[in-house]
Design a protein around this motif. Structure first.
Motif, PDB file in Angstrom:
ATOM      1  N   LEU A  96       0.838  -1.207   0.000  1.00 34.19           N
ATOM      2  CA  LEU A  96       0.000   0.000   0.000  1.00 34.19           C
ATOM      3  C   LEU A  96       0.873   1.258   0.000  1.00 34.19           C
ATOM      4  N   GLY A  97       1.895   1.266   0.843  1.00 36.24           N
ATOM      5  CA  GLY A  97       2.783   2.423   0.912  1.00 36.24           C
ATOM      6  C   GLY A  97       3.543   2.659  -0.383  1.00 36.24           C
ATOM      7  N   VAL A  98       3.980   1.592  -1.031  1.00 37.83           N
ATOM      8  CA  VAL A  98       4.705   1.737  -2.296  1.00 37.83           C
ATOM      9  C   VAL A  98       3.765   2.260  -3.378  1.00 37.83           C
ATOM     10  N   ILE A  99       2.538   1.743  -3.412  1.00 36.17           N
ATOM     11  CA  ILE A  99       1.568   2.237  -4.392  1.00 36.17           C
ATOM     12  C   ILE A  99       1.341   3.732  -4.193  1.00 36.17           C
ATOM     13  N   LYS A 100       1.266   4.169  -2.924  1.00 41.04           N
ATOM     14  CA  LYS A 100       1.054   5.586  -2.611  1.00 41.04           C
ATOM     15  C   LYS A 100       2.344   6.397  -2.692  1.00 41.04           C
ATOM     16  N   ARG A 101       3.449   5.707  -3.025  1.00 36.40           N
ATOM     17  CA  ARG A 101       4.777   6.328  -3.118  1.00 36.40           C
ATOM     18  C   ARG A 101       5.208   6.977  -1.803  1.00 36.40           C
ATOM     19  N   GLN A 102       4.917   6.282  -0.711  1.00 42.32           N
ATOM     20  CA  GLN A 102       5.299   6.748   0.612  1.00 42.32           C
ATOM     21  C   GLN A 102       6.469   5.920   1.126  1.00 42.32           C
ATOM     22  N   SER A 103       7.380   6.541   1.825  1.00 43.96           N
ATOM     23  CA  SER A 103       8.569   5.839   2.291  1.00 43.96           C
ATOM     24  C   SER A 103       8.236   4.717   3.272  1.00 43.96           C
ATOM     25  N   CYS A 108       8.267  -0.961   5.480  1.00 44.08           N
ATOM     26  CA  CYS A 108       7.501  -2.175   5.776  1.00 44.08           C
ATOM     27  C   CYS A 108       8.029  -3.364   4.981  1.00 44.08           C
ATOM     28  N   LEU A 109       8.303  -3.151   3.702  1.00 43.16           N
ATOM     29  CA  LEU A 109       8.845  -4.247   2.888  1.00 43.16           C
ATOM     30  C   LEU A 109      10.198  -4.701   3.439  1.00 43.16           C
ATOM     31  N   PHE A 110      11.004  -3.742   3.882  1.00 43.87           N
ATOM     32  CA  PHE A 110      12.299  -4.085   4.462  1.00 43.87           C
ATOM     33  C   PHE A 110      12.105  -4.865   5.766  1.00 43.87           C
ATOM     34  N   LYS A 148      10.598   5.205  -6.548  1.00 44.91           N
ATOM     35  CA  LYS A 148      11.032   5.896  -5.340  1.00 44.91           C
ATOM     36  C   LYS A 148       9.882   6.642  -4.685  1.00 44.91           C
ATOM     37  N   PRO A 149       9.896   6.699  -3.357  1.00 39.56           N
ATOM     38  CA  PRO A 149       8.848   7.460  -2.668  1.00 39.56           C
ATOM     39  C   PRO A 149       8.992   8.946  -2.941  1.00 39.56           C
ATOM     40  N   THR A 150       7.854   9.623  -2.912  1.00 38.75           N
ATOM     41  CA  THR A 150       7.879  11.076  -3.081  1.00 38.75           C
ATOM     42  C   THR A 150       7.970  11.711  -1.704  1.00 38.75           C
ATOM     43  N   ARG A 151       8.550  12.877  -1.629  1.00 38.90           N
ATOM     44  CA  ARG A 151       8.679  13.605  -0.358  1.00 38.90           C
ATOM     45  C   ARG A 151       7.496  14.544  -0.214  1.00 38.90           C
ATOM     46  N   ARG A 152       6.931  14.606   0.990  1.00 41.14           N
ATOM     47  CA  ARG A 152       5.833  15.555   1.245  1.00 41.14           C
ATOM     48  C   ARG A 152       6.164  16.395   2.434  1.00 41.14           C
TER      49      ARG A 152
END
Length: 152
Positions: A96-103, A108-110, A148-152
């Motif tokens: 879910l986090g990767v789909i949302k491009r969140q770090s 979590c995958l790690f 890669k995740p995007t920064r917010r």
């Protein structure tokens, strides 16, 4: 300056497709871990009574019993199945986090990869499933590179 390969280059498309293929693979594996871990936990705790599951519970119990003196952290069969279930939940949260491009997705995958590696360490067991861990680790690296995740 414009990218020599262009914004819609074949390499970019392959990377995007590969990223989604890895995401789908992690998702499916997470669903399997949640489903199997949960069902086997329920079977081990006698909330279910299905013969095919009972055979797996007995095989797992034999595996755990055989390595009882070698385990760094003692697992009971139900706790082992809960661990598998938790690994699946963490994997799904990571997807879910990767789909949302969140770090947090990559964290979590790690965490899932670490939990998987800790099973080999805990049981002091090297088997063909180690190849799956290596493949998942390589997929994590590729996924990070192509999504890669995007920064917010």
């Amino acid at each position: 300056m414009m990218n020599i390969l262009g914004n819609n280059s074949i390499i970019e498309k392959i990377g995007t497709s590969l990223g989604w293929l890895i995401i789908l693979s992690f998702f499916l594996f997470g669903v399997v871990r949640v489903g199997v871990g949960g069902a086997l936990f329920l079977q081990a705790e006698s909330f279910l009574a299905l013969q095919p599951l009972q055979e797996v519970v007995h095989e797992t119990q034999a595996f755990i019993d055989k390595r009882k003196s070698d385990q760094l952290v003692g697992f009971t069969t139900p706790v082992y199945f809960l661990y598998i279930f938790a690994m699946g939940l963490i994997l799904l949260l990571g997807v879910l986090g990767v789909i949302k491009r969140q770090s947090y997705g990559f964290y979590c995958l790690f965490t899932y990869l670490i939990m998987h590696a800790l099973l080999f360490i805990n049981f002091q067991e090297i088997n063909p499933k180690l190849t799956g861990l290596a493949a998942a680790t390589a997929a994590w690296v590729v996924l990070y590179y192509v999504r890669k995740p995007t920064r917010r």
